[in-house]
Design an enzyme around this catalytic site. Structure first.
Site, PDB file in Angstrom:
ATOM      1  N   ASP A  80       0.822  -1.216   0.000  1.00 39.52           N
ATOM      2  CA  ASP A  80       0.000   0.000   0.000  1.00 39.52           C
ATOM      3  C   ASP A  80       0.858   1.269   0.000  1.00 39.52           C
ATOM      4  O   ASP A  80       1.826   1.371   0.758  1.00 39.52           O
ATOM      5  CB  ASP A  80      -0.894  -0.040   1.253  1.00 39.52           C
ATOM      6  CG  ASP A  80      -2.046   0.944   1.170  1.00 39.52           C
ATOM      7  OD1 ASP A  80      -1.885   2.035   0.607  1.00 39.52           O
ATOM      8  OD2 ASP A  80      -3.110   0.605   1.710  1.00 39.52           O
ATOM      9  N   THR A 105      -7.153   4.044  -0.690  1.00 31.55           N
ATOM     10  CA  THR A 105      -6.809   2.622  -0.688  1.00 31.55           C
ATOM     11  C   THR A 105      -7.955   1.728  -1.162  1.00 31.55           C
ATOM     12  O   THR A 105      -7.765   0.866  -2.019  1.00 31.55           O
ATOM     13  CB  THR A 105      -6.381   2.219   0.730  1.00 31.55           C
ATOM     14  OG1 THR A 105      -5.202   2.953   1.067  1.00 31.55           O
ATOM     15  CG2 THR A 105      -6.101   0.733   0.818  1.00 31.55           C
ATOM     16  N   TYR A 141      -9.864  -9.430   8.249  1.00 30.47           N
ATOM     17  CA  TYR A 141      -8.818  -8.421   8.334  1.00 30.47           C
ATOM     18  C   TYR A 141      -8.356  -8.220   9.771  1.00 30.47           C
ATOM     19  O   TYR A 141      -9.153  -8.075  10.693  1.00 30.47           O
ATOM     20  CB  TYR A 141      -9.297  -7.077   7.765  1.00 30.47           C
ATOM     21  CG  TYR A 141      -8.183  -6.059   7.808  1.00 30.47           C
ATOM     22  CD1 TYR A 141      -7.136  -6.141   6.907  1.00 30.47           C
ATOM     23  CD2 TYR A 141      -8.141  -5.075   8.791  1.00 30.47           C
ATOM     24  CE1 TYR A 141      -6.079  -5.255   6.962  1.00 30.47           C
ATOM     25  CE2 TYR A 141      -7.091  -4.181   8.846  1.00 30.47           C
ATOM     26  CZ  TYR A 141      -6.058  -4.281   7.926  1.00 30.47           C
ATOM     27  OH  TYR A 141      -5.014  -3.404   7.984  1.00 30.47           O
ATOM     28  N   ASP A 145       2.457   2.521   3.180  1.00 31.71           N
ATOM     29  CA  ASP A 145       1.435   3.559   3.350  1.00 31.71           C
ATOM     30  C   ASP A 145       1.388   4.081   4.793  1.00 31.71           C
ATOM     31  O   ASP A 145       1.346   5.282   5.041  1.00 31.71           O
ATOM     32  CB  ASP A 145       0.076   2.981   2.966  1.00 31.71           C
ATOM     33  CG  ASP A 145      -1.047   3.987   3.096  1.00 31.71           C
ATOM     34  OD1 ASP A 145      -1.218   4.803   2.170  1.00 31.71           O
ATOM     35  OD2 ASP A 145      -1.755   3.985   4.118  1.00 31.71           O
ATOM     36  N   HIS A 201       2.193   7.932   5.775  1.00 28.93           N
ATOM     37  CA  HIS A 201       1.270   8.857   6.436  1.00 28.93           C
ATOM     38  C   HIS A 201       1.862   9.403   7.734  1.00 28.93           C
ATOM     39  O   HIS A 201       1.735  10.578   8.054  1.00 28.93           O
ATOM     40  CB  HIS A 201      -0.044   8.151   6.767  1.00 28.93           C
ATOM     41  CG  HIS A 201      -0.974   8.029   5.601  1.00 28.93           C
ATOM     42  ND1 HIS A 201      -1.450   9.126   4.925  1.00 28.93           N
ATOM     43  CD2 HIS A 201      -1.515   6.952   4.995  1.00 28.93           C
ATOM     44  CE1 HIS A 201      -2.257   8.707   3.941  1.00 28.93           C
ATOM     45  NE2 HIS A 201      -2.304   7.397   3.961  1.00 28.93           N
ATOM     46  N   ASP A 235      -1.303   0.929  -4.833  1.00 24.71           N
ATOM     47  CA  ASP A 235      -2.596   1.554  -5.128  1.00 24.71           C
ATOM     48  C   ASP A 235      -2.497   3.055  -5.381  1.00 24.71           C
ATOM     49  O   ASP A 235      -3.334   3.631  -6.063  1.00 24.71           O
ATOM     50  CB  ASP A 235      -3.593   1.275  -3.998  1.00 24.71           C
ATOM     51  CG  ASP A 235      -3.048   1.641  -2.629  1.00 24.71           C
ATOM     52  OD1 ASP A 235      -1.821   1.869  -2.489  1.00 24.71           O
ATOM     53  OD2 ASP A 235      -3.843   1.699  -1.680  1.00 24.71           O
ATOM     54  N   HIS A 236      -1.508   3.709  -4.850  1.00 25.22           N
ATOM     55  CA  HIS A 236      -1.357   5.164  -4.994  1.00 25.22           C
ATOM     56  C   HIS A 236      -0.015   5.545  -4.401  1.00 25.22           C
ATOM     57  O   HIS A 236       0.638   4.723  -3.756  1.00 25.22           O
ATOM     58  CB  HIS A 236      -2.482   5.924  -4.256  1.00 25.22           C
ATOM     59  CG  HIS A 236      -2.602   5.503  -2.825  1.00 25.22           C
ATOM     60  ND1 HIS A 236      -1.706   5.880  -1.863  1.00 25.22           N
ATOM     61  CD2 HIS A 236      -3.498   4.689  -2.206  1.00 25.22           C
ATOM     62  CE1 HIS A 236      -2.048   5.334  -0.719  1.00 25.22           C
ATOM     63  NE2 HIS A 236      -3.124   4.592  -0.884  1.00 25.22           N
TER      64      HIS A 236
HETATM   65 ZN   LIG Z   1      -3.504   2.880   0.055  1.00 20.24          ZN
END
Ligand SMILES: [Zn+2]
Length: 421
Positions: free
Chosen positions: A36, A72, A155, A192, A196, A240-241
């Site tokens: 991610d 996400t 999850y 990810d 962040h 994803d990004h």
């Molecule tokens: Zn993501």
């Protein structure tokens, strides 16, 4: 104004030949792995020997175009459905449906109703008679159309990569009599989470987490070798990004634009979604042009190119922050990271700015001419590309053209093909 050109995203794709093993009947299995928030230039900025070895044996794609919005869940669901967010219905991290009055959030995401506008690959492959597996991939523990992958686990962020991988490789390896899963999707939250928490410009922190990510890649290859799958499956590693650096100096305060009684907030940043409590046009009028780094759209005017309009779950007004800017309701602080564990949100999901010439979108009609340079960078509306300094150039431009052979800041450039063992 100074534009920090921040890269959009990374996709690494690696194909391993399926070999001619007579025991391999039909197509080879496919393992799809997502790290991610793997920003494109991490590959250039940090040494990742395992990842480099992997793509040197396969294919490194030039570019992945993520779907709007750069979150996400929408992007991961696009990866396994092939659909834009407006078509698969998972449009944001926080959603409200005006017909059913249901709410969706990352903590309340298990109602199959949200996911059932599309069918993920782990279900499509079931219909071909294959076993499938999905490990912590967004939506994989939801009974979409009353079905899940053959193998999945609910999850749980506390489950380590090693544990997730161990399950996936065992599901794919089968038991000697039964063939294993022919399609598996494996999700990992890094880089990810650290992007962040620390911001992608924090070289020390990102070097540490990217070493961990690279170790995960090394572990994955050794596990696939151990169970006898290496060289017999196709492996795609992707993301994803990307991740943009946020700053408390780049906040957009909604309270500076309108009183909170005017709207109900559904989602916040970098794309905010609002339901007007009064006349939508009037509320839009307060937001439109309120901040130079925020673009407001009435739903009906959201640009076609975003593929983010034709769905009930898209709210009447959306606000798009320029890259590196953060929309807050009020105050002078960056928002907390969603789980409030990692501190302030120093990294945020970016919008795209850079294209290789051959990847310039057709819709721009700006590609098929010798005079167009190998790389173009497109500034968001209202931004200006400069080389350095803090001043606007004498003549304001909205598009900068870089004549350079350096691909340093572009998404993965080289393409190599070879067979695995
Ligand atoms: Zn993501």
């Amino acid at each position: 104004m100074l534009l920090n050109v921040v890269l959009g995203f990374l996709c690494g794709g690696f194909a391993l030949a399926a070999g001619n093993d007579p025991a391999t009947q039909g197509p080879p299995p496919l393992l799809l792995v997502s790290f991610d928030g793997f920003r494109a230039d991490y590959l250039k900025r940090f040494h990742m020997p395992n990842l480099e070895l992997l793509y040197s044996q396969g294919v490194l794609v030039e570019q992945l175009t993520n779907v709007f919005i750069t979150k996400t869940f929408p992007n991961h669901y696009s990866l396994v459905t092939g659909l834009y967010a407006e078509s698969h219905g998972v449009l944001a991290s926080s959603m409200y449906d005006p017909v059913s009055h249901k709410h969706f959030s990352l903590r309340n995401d298990s109602d199959p109703w949200w996911w059932s506008e599309a069918e993920p690959l782990w279900l499509t492959a079931l219909d071909s008679g294959y076993e499938t597996a999905a490990m912590m991939w967004p939506g994989s523990d939801v009974a979409i159309g009353n079905r899940t992958a053959t193998h999945f686990l609910p999850y749980d962020a506390a489950v380590t990569f090693r544990q997730r991988l161990g399950n996936v490789t065992s599901w794919m390896a089968g038991n000697g009599k039964e063939k294993g899963a022919m399609f598996a999707a494996l999700y990992w939250e890094e880089p990810d989470r650290s992007g962040h928490a620390f911001g992608p410009d924090n070289n020390t922190a990102m070097a540490a987490v990217l070493k961990e990510v690279d170790d995960c890649v090394g572990l994955m290859v050794s596990e696939l070798r151990r169970v006898g799958l290496w060289g017999k499956l196709n492996l795609v590693v992707t993301s994803d990004h990307g991740m943009a650096q946020c700053s408390a100096q780049r906040l957009i305060r909604l309270d500076d634009c309108l009183h909170p009684d005017n709207y109900t907030l559904v989602d916040l940043t970098p794309v905010a979604a609002l339901i007007p409590n009064t006349d939508p046009e009037a509320v839009f009028g307060l937001l439109n042009g309120c901040h130079p780094h925020m673009t407001a759209y009435l739903k009906k005017a959201i640009p076609e190119r975003l593929h983010y309009r034709d769905n009930e779950r898209i709210q009447p007004i959306i606000l798009i922050a320029d890259e590196g800017w953060t929309i807050v309701q009020r105050g002078n602080k960056l928002p907390r990271y969603p789980e409030a564990v990692f501190g302030l949100l120093n990294g945020c999901h970016p919008h795209m700015t850079a294209y290789l010439k051959k990847a310039i979108p057709e819709r721009l009609h700006y590609r098929d001419n010798e005079r167009i340079q190998p790389i173009i960078l497109i500034a968001d509306e209202g931004w200006t590309i400069v080389q350095r300094g803090n001043k606007l150039p004498r003549c304001e431009i909205s598009t900068g053209i870089v004549t350079s052979n350096s691909n340093q800041n572009l998404v993965n450039i080289s393409i190599k093909r070879s067979h695995a063992e």
